[in-house]
Design an enzyme around this catalytic site. Structure first.
Site, mmCIF file in Angstrom:
data_model
loop_
_atom_site.group_PDB
_atom_site.id
_atom_site.type_symbol
_atom_site.label_atom_id
_atom_site.label_comp_id
_atom_site.label_asym_id
_atom_site.label_seq_id
_atom_site.Cartn_x
_atom_site.Cartn_y
_atom_site.Cartn_z
ATOM 1 N N ASP A 31 55.200 53.253 38.783
ATOM 2 C CA ASP A 31 55.162 54.210 39.884
ATOM 3 C C ASP A 31 55.472 55.639 39.466
ATOM 4 O O ASP A 31 55.039 56.596 40.119
ATOM 5 C CB ASP A 31 56.081 53.779 41.030
ATOM 6 C CG ASP A 31 57.524 53.578 40.618
ATOM 7 O OD1 ASP A 31 57.785 53.529 39.407
ATOM 8 O OD2 ASP A 31 58.378 53.459 41.510
ATOM 9 N N GLU A 54 54.031 46.689 27.896
ATOM 10 C CA GLU A 54 54.236 47.939 27.163
ATOM 11 C C GLU A 54 54.368 47.730 25.656
ATOM 12 O O GLU A 54 53.951 48.588 24.868
ATOM 13 C CB GLU A 54 55.475 48.659 27.695
ATOM 14 C CG GLU A 54 55.306 49.250 29.078
ATOM 15 C CD GLU A 54 55.629 48.268 30.203
ATOM 16 O OE1 GLU A 54 55.586 48.672 31.384
ATOM 17 O OE2 GLU A 54 55.931 47.087 29.888
ATOM 18 N N HIS A 125 65.496 53.241 41.365
ATOM 19 C CA HIS A 125 65.178 52.062 40.576
ATOM 20 C C HIS A 125 64.782 52.491 39.164
ATOM 21 O O HIS A 125 64.403 53.638 38.929
ATOM 22 C CB HIS A 125 64.040 51.266 41.230
ATOM 23 C CG HIS A 125 62.775 52.045 41.400
ATOM 24 N ND1 HIS A 125 62.635 53.059 42.310
ATOM 25 C CD2 HIS A 125 61.581 51.961 40.751
ATOM 26 C CE1 HIS A 125 61.416 53.569 42.232
ATOM 27 N NE2 HIS A 125 60.751 52.928 41.284
ATOM 28 N N HIS A 126 64.845 51.585 38.227
ATOM 29 C CA HIS A 126 64.573 51.823 36.803
ATOM 30 C C HIS A 126 65.627 52.710 36.142
ATOM 31 O O HIS A 126 65.430 53.165 35.011
ATOM 32 C CB HIS A 126 63.186 52.462 36.574
ATOM 33 C CG HIS A 126 62.033 51.626 37.028
ATOM 34 N ND1 HIS A 126 62.136 50.281 37.287
ATOM 35 C CD2 HIS A 126 60.729 51.939 37.259
ATOM 36 C CE1 HIS A 126 60.960 49.816 37.672
ATOM 37 N NE2 HIS A 126 60.091 50.801 37.671
ATOM 38 N N GLY A 427 57.234 45.000 10.018
ATOM 39 C CA GLY A 427 57.156 43.542 10.055
ATOM 40 C C GLY A 427 57.513 42.919 11.388
ATOM 41 O O GLY A 427 58.212 41.900 11.428
ATOM 42 N N ASP A 458 49.938 30.700 14.196
ATOM 43 C CA ASP A 458 50.125 30.149 15.540
ATOM 44 C C ASP A 458 51.454 30.567 16.151
ATOM 45 O O ASP A 458 51.560 30.770 17.367
ATOM 46 C CB ASP A 458 50.007 28.615 15.526
ATOM 47 C CG ASP A 458 50.948 27.956 14.524
ATOM 48 O OD1 ASP A 458 51.467 28.641 13.628
ATOM 49 O OD2 ASP A 458 51.156 26.730 14.634
ATOM 50 N N ASN A 485 49.621 26.169 11.439
ATOM 51 C CA ASN A 485 50.438 25.415 10.484
ATOM 52 C C ASN A 485 51.785 25.054 11.084
ATOM 53 O O ASN A 485 52.788 24.917 10.389
ATOM 54 C CB ASN A 485 50.607 26.188 9.171
ATOM 55 C CG ASN A 485 51.139 27.602 9.385
ATOM 56 O OD1 ASN A 485 51.475 27.996 10.501
ATOM 57 N ND2 ASN A 485 51.217 28.366 8.320
ATOM 58 N N GLY A 487 54.129 26.422 13.371
ATOM 59 C CA GLY A 487 55.375 27.160 13.487
ATOM 60 C C GLY A 487 55.496 28.367 12.587
ATOM 61 O O GLY A 487 54.531 28.837 11.989
ATOM 62 N N GLU A 491 59.604 32.085 8.173
ATOM 63 C CA GLU A 491 61.009 31.848 8.495
ATOM 64 C C GLU A 491 61.492 30.526 7.900
ATOM 65 O O GLU A 491 62.620 30.427 7.399
ATOM 66 C CB GLU A 491 61.207 31.832 10.024
ATOM 67 C CG GLU A 491 60.569 32.991 10.765
ATOM 68 C CD GLU A 491 61.267 34.322 10.520
ATOM 69 O OE1 GLU A 491 62.117 34.398 9.622
ATOM 70 O OE2 GLU A 491 60.934 35.283 11.221
#
Length: 576
Positions: A31, A54, A125-126, A427, A458, A485, A487, A491
């Site tokens: 808004d 965003e 607001h915000h 990254g 994925d 693969n 996951g 990590e």
């Protein structure tokens, strides 16, 4: 005809004006920015590209900026992002920070409450509910080149010009706070007759002359020099000078992961020695670069993933050409910028004599070794990244996600003028999906036949999958290769291979395009290398006439060799 225009229109006219020449603006409506968005339609050939959220909008703006050249054909990319106050701008900050870290030019425009509402400290607001309307802008200060707040109609145009200029010439985001009551403030139209001064500041001439003499002396004494192309070479519009330097000297050259796909740097060149990643490089590449007695480094960004966890082992005779300074050994020369300096070096009358003793030697070893399919018939990481080389065409845009893809693509030979996008330094997982929307938008503006190819895992896809909807909405036709693969492979390699936090909910990827409303699409699942090989040879598949999702089924523990080694190093670093 009126001799004034609204301040909102002035902003968009400036962004559309050459040489920047934006044709698309990304963001999310809210808004406090709605009346500002109305002004986009008042500028011919400028369109609004609404995003799903965003964060994705920031990623899209980043991808658009990386692909888009200005009207002069220069690589000083630029994009514009619009969010609303507070909730919108904070959602975008991760993406904006990535652009700051990786030298990507953009303007972040934030629609904020009216000046009167701020003066009265209304509990809007915000807000944080404390009457402070500066908190969110302050949060952006560390990740923007400069900021501007439009609070006075008399100087507002100059503020707009300043933040655009700073973002553009420094290739970093700038922040513009646009109060809702300032949108229709009238400003003189004639201000648009004088283009924004977007020229890069000239170098310190005395310092530059000193640098040139030293560099020429080093070149004259070098027996085995190498040129290393890094990320900021392209980001700061110096790749044409770098290519010319390679040509006139005959020196061998390498690129870094962040520079892979740099315009004008030909991976098929006779003296291209490969992608150098320190100890994670192919052995032939490592020896070729590290045996050199002079290193000319152009646009270096020496981050851990870009250097094999800081495992460079280079000659002490090194010249670093940067966007705002030059470094020779331990000497630092501020305000001697690489673009002008390289131009002077190439044209210097003493360069021919300095290189007269050097005989160019072609690189006979192939830095991209071919791999045979696995005997099991499965699609393996080692085979896929080499096989991809033959599918690519000149001028393709290849976008690779952080992790498996950004490490794997190092093994892929890019044909001439293929552009690469990979967020190696920042990254942020999921970056590439939003970036693909922006990159495909910019590609379509330049050439509807230009192909955009995304390769994403994925796990990463699940963070930003919504932006595929925006691609469909705007009838874009990228290739979306999804590596399934099971996951977060990167990590799992670093820590917790079987931990629950590295697992994901399996998706039925074959339903995604249909679910997002696509009508002109192709969705495939491929498990065998022979099946994929046949697909990549198919002429119909090679034509980007529809959006395509290709799900590649790979083993969970399969990963590029250099990623496995990097993960081992990162694991030790994290626990050290």
């Amino acid at each position: 005809m009126s001799d004034t225009i609204s301040l909102g229109r002035y902003l968009f006219e400036r962004l559309h004006q050459e040489p920047i020449g934006l044709q698309s603006i990304f963001g999310v409506p809210g808004d406090f920015n709605l009346t500002l968005l109305d002004k986009i339609d008042e500028v011919d050939n400028l369109t609004w590209k609404g995003c799903a959220n965003e964060l994705n909008a920031a990623y899209a703006t980043d991808g658009y900026s990386r692909v888009r050249s200005n009207a002069k054909g220069e690589e000083l990319g630029f994009g514009a992002l619009i969010t609303t106050f507070g909730v919108g701008e904070l959602s975008a900050l991760n993406g904006v920070a990535g652009s700051y870290a990786e030298h990507v030019g953009m303007l972040h425009i934030v629609g904020i409450p009216s000046l009167d509402a701020q003066k009265k400290q209304l509990l809007l607001h915000h807000t944080l509910g404390n009457g402070d309307f500066t908190a969110f802008g302050n949060m952006s200060k560390a990740i923007t080149q400069t900021q501007g707040i439009l609070d006075d109609g008399a100087n507002a145009p100059s503020v707009i010009d300043r933040v655009i200029r700073e973002a553009y010439i420094n290739q970093r985001p700038s922040y513009l706070a646009f109060p809702s009551n300032m949108v229709d403030v009238q400003v003189p139209k004639k201000l648009l007759d004088e283009p924004i001064d977007l020229s890069i500041p000239e170098n310190d001439q005395d310092a530059q002359e000193e640098v040139l003499e030293i560099v020429l002396d080093l070149i004259s004494k070098a027996k085995n020099p190498v040129i290393i192309i890094d990320a900021c070479c392209s980001r700061h519009n110096a790749s044409s000078e770098a290519a010319k330097l390679i040509e006139v000297t005959g020196f061998k050259y390498a690129s870094t992961p962040m520079a892979k796909g740099t315009k004008n740097i030909d991976e098929s060149g006779k003296r291209f020695t490969g992608v150098y990643v320190g100890s994670l490089s192919y052995q032939d590449v490592k020896e070729s670069v590290e045996d050199s007695d002079l290193v000319l480094s152009i646009g270096a960004l020496l981050s851990d993933f870009n250097t094999g966890s800081f495992s460079y082992s280079l000659s002490k005779n090194a010249v670093e050409f940067h966007s705002d300074h030059t470094k020779i050994r331990s000497a630092h020369y501020p305000n001697v910028r690489m673009k002008e300096l390289l131009g002077k070096l190439i044209e210097h009358p003493k360069l021919k004599d300095a290189t007269s003793h050097y005989t160019p030697v072609d690189i006979v070893k192939n830095p991209f070794k071919a791999e045979d399919p696995d005997k099991s018939g499965k699609i393996t990481q080692k085979w896929f990244w080499h096989r991809l080389s033959d599918f690519l065409k000149p001028s393709d845009i290849v976008i690779t996600e952080t992790g498996t893809s950004s490490f794997g693509v190092i093994q892929t030979r890019f044909p001439k003028n293929v552009s690469g996008i990979s967020q190696v330094l920042w990254g942020s997982i999921g970056y590439t999906v939003g970036s693909t929307f922006g990159a495909a938008t910019a590609a379509a503006e330049a050439d509807p036949n230009k192909r955009v190819i995304l390769i994403v895992g994925d796990g990463s896809l699940q963070l930003t999958v919504q932006e595929i909807s925006s691609m469909i909405r705007h009838k874009l036709t990228p290739y979306l290769f999804v590596i399934n693969n099971d996951g977060y492979t990167i990590e799992k390699l670093i820590h917790g291979p079987d931990a629950e936090y590295n697992q994901i909910q399996p998706w039925k990827h074959q339903l995604l395009l249909q679910a997002f409303g696509a009508t002109n699409y192709e969705s495939l699942q491929v498990s065998e290398s022979s099946e994929l090989d046949k697909l990549l040879k198919d002429e119909k598949f090679a034509k980007n006439d529809k959006i395509r999702l290709i799900e590649l089924m790979m083993d969970e523990k399969d990963a590029p060799e250099n990623l496995v080694k990097q993960a081992e190093i990162s694991s030790k670093t994290n626990s050290g």
